[in-house]
Write an enzyme that holds these catalytic residues in place. Structure first.
Site, PDB file in Angstrom:
ATOM      1  N   ASN A 112      23.630   1.895 -25.749  1.00 20.38           N
ATOM      2  CA  ASN A 112      23.756   1.067 -24.335  1.00 20.38           C
ATOM      3  C   ASN A 112      24.705   2.972 -24.047  1.00 20.38           C
ATOM      4  O   ASN A 112      25.957   3.142 -24.332  1.00 20.38           O
ATOM      5  CB  ASN A 112      25.630  -0.012 -24.679  1.00 20.38           C
ATOM      6  N   LYS A 153      26.639   3.913 -20.909  1.00 19.92           N
ATOM      7  CA  LYS A 153      27.296   3.907 -20.232  1.00 19.92           C
ATOM      8  C   LYS A 153      27.432   4.241 -19.551  1.00 19.92           C
ATOM      9  O   LYS A 153      26.625   4.655 -18.884  1.00 19.92           O
ATOM     10  CB  LYS A 153      28.453   3.869 -21.457  1.00 19.92           C
ATOM     11  N   HIS A 180      30.562  -6.357 -21.457  1.00 20.70           N
ATOM     12  CA  HIS A 180      30.857  -6.264 -21.895  1.00 20.70           C
ATOM     13  C   HIS A 180      32.306  -6.399 -21.789  1.00 20.70           C
ATOM     14  O   HIS A 180      33.822  -5.748 -21.222  1.00 20.70           O
ATOM     15  CB  HIS A 180      30.930  -4.847 -21.619  1.00 20.70           C
ATOM     16  N   GLU A 239      34.615  -3.750 -21.135  1.00 21.73           N
ATOM     17  CA  GLU A 239      34.533  -2.240 -20.775  1.00 21.73           C
ATOM     18  C   GLU A 239      34.984  -3.536 -18.982  1.00 21.73           C
ATOM     19  O   GLU A 239      35.804  -2.986 -18.418  1.00 21.73           O
ATOM     20  CB  GLU A 239      34.009  -1.461 -20.945  1.00 21.73           C
ATOM     21  N   GLU A 260      31.034  -7.450 -30.336  1.00 21.19           N
ATOM     22  CA  GLU A 260      31.441  -6.416 -30.174  1.00 21.19           C
ATOM     23  C   GLU A 260      33.245  -6.915 -30.079  1.00 21.19           C
ATOM     24  O   GLU A 260      34.045  -6.688 -29.485  1.00 21.19           O
ATOM     25  CB  GLU A 260      31.249  -5.620 -28.733  1.00 21.19           C
ATOM     26  N   GLY A 302      34.255   2.519 -29.944  1.00 22.81           N
ATOM     27  CA  GLY A 302      34.420   4.016 -29.779  1.00 22.81           C
ATOM     28  C   GLY A 302      35.747   4.753 -30.312  1.00 22.81           C
ATOM     29  O   GLY A 302      36.221   5.541 -30.527  1.00 22.81           O
ATOM     30  N   SER A 317      31.093   0.915 -32.658  1.00 27.12           N
ATOM     31  CA  SER A 317      31.346   1.491 -34.038  1.00 27.12           C
ATOM     32  C   SER A 317      30.102   2.243 -34.948  1.00 27.12           C
ATOM     33  O   SER A 317      30.316   2.212 -36.061  1.00 27.12           O
ATOM     34  CB  SER A 317      32.544   2.570 -35.074  1.00 27.12           C
TER      35      SER A 317
HETATM   36  O1  LIG Z   1      27.861  -1.779 -25.146  1.00 29.41           O
HETATM   37  C1  LIG Z   1      28.461  -0.689 -27.478  1.00 29.41           C
HETATM   38  C2  LIG Z   1      29.860  -0.625 -27.779  1.00 29.41           C
HETATM   39  O2  LIG Z   1      30.663  -0.559 -26.933  1.00 29.41           O
HETATM   40  C3  LIG Z   1      29.841   0.669 -28.961  1.00 29.41           C
HETATM   41  O3  LIG Z   1      30.571   1.503 -28.745  1.00 29.41           O
HETATM   42  P1  LIG Z   1      30.187   2.460 -29.848  1.00 29.41           P
HETATM   43  O4  LIG Z   1      29.077   2.620 -30.570  1.00 29.41           O
HETATM   44  O5  LIG Z   1      30.995   4.458 -29.130  1.00 29.41           O
HETATM   45  O6  LIG Z   1      32.033   2.218 -30.093  1.00 29.41           O
END
Ligand SMILES: O=C[C@H](O)COP(=O)(O)O
Length: 249
Positions: free
Chosen positions: A9, A11, A95, A97, A167, A173, A210
């Site tokens: 992802n 983002k 998600h 977010e 998640e 993150g 993470s």
């Molecule tokens: O979609 C992915 C997740 O939000 C995980 O993000 P991350 O690997 O940066 O913690």
């Protein structure tokens, strides 16, 4: 045995030049590790680039959101039919977010999943509890609540298209993660929710939050974890490849 999935992802990251190198790395990963299903969720403007670079490969690509509407006067929205024009195979819905920053309700997220399936895409349906909910012991109740509109809107045939991504919001993150055993227990619970629809043993349930090269293998070794949804580490070709390798069974 269910196949392992590793989905990046991106983002709101990337750019034409940077993506070129990153997608070349994704193609290498697909060539080197044929047994893992690899996906890329890119920002909308780069879907054409994904289609052009990944089109001849086994990698699936898609967006990070989809409109719950079909079409018309919805400024800024992108419909399922539009994503289909770029041969998207997957699309992330719900998600955290999006849920948090854009106020997407549980019902709306399920409608988005329906639109994805109607347009031939697999929704990567994200669920997860906040730190406060985790601390209050509410994880299972939260996940059941987030899943329930999906069970109402999608019949069992359509549900079979879903990829569930667990998640925990507090792990995204942050560098914090549940223990692999803790994540396994949650995935087991998610499978109990899928059991009523005959999908407990077949639907992919992947973990996100993470995931890095140094912890991926421990998550992927859990019996009910079918791979990962990778944020930050999907932006580095070497890290992404290492995570894909960790998913090999
Ligand atoms: O979609 C992915 C997740 O939000 C995980 O993000 P991350 O690997 O940066 O913690």
């Amino acid at each position: 045995m269910r196949p392992q999935w590793v989905i990046g992802n991106w983002k709101m990251n990337g750019g034409l030049a940077a993506n070129q190198a990153l997608l070349a790395g994704v193609l290498d990963a697909a060539r080197l590790v044929g047994s893992v299903r690899i996906g890329v969720s890119a920002p909308f403007p780069y879907l054409l680039q994904c289609q052009q670079m990944l089109g001849e490969s086994s990698v699936v690509w898609g967006a990070q959101d989809i409109s719950a509407e079909i079409g018309g006067a919805f400024t800024g929205e992108v419909s399922g039919a539009m994503l289909s024009d770029f041969d998207c195979g997957i699309v992330i819905v719900g998600h955290s977010e999006r849920r948090i920053y854009h106020g997407e309700s549980e019902g709306r997220v399920a409608e988005k999943a329906l639109r994805a399936v109607e347009n031939g895409m697999r929704p990567v349906f994200c669920i997860g509890e906040t730190q406060a909910q985790h601390d209050a012991g509410e994880t299972e109740a939260v996940l059941a609540r987030q899943l329930s509109p999906l069970f109402v809107l999608l019949n069992d045939t359509r549900l079979a298209m879903v990829i569930v991504a667990y998640e925990p919001v507090w792990a995204i993150g942050t560098g914090k993660t549940p223990t692999p055993e803790g994540a396994q227990a949650v995935h087991r619970f998610i499978r109990t929710q899928l059991a009523a629809h005959g999908l407990a043993d077949t639907l992919p349930v992947i973990y996100g939050g993470s995931v890095k090269p140094d912890n991926a293998a421990r998550f992927f070794a859990q019996p009910d974890i079918d791979g990962g949804l990778i944020g930050g580490a999907s932006l580095d070709a070497a890290e992404f490849l290492a995570i894909v390798k960790a998913a090999q069974r």
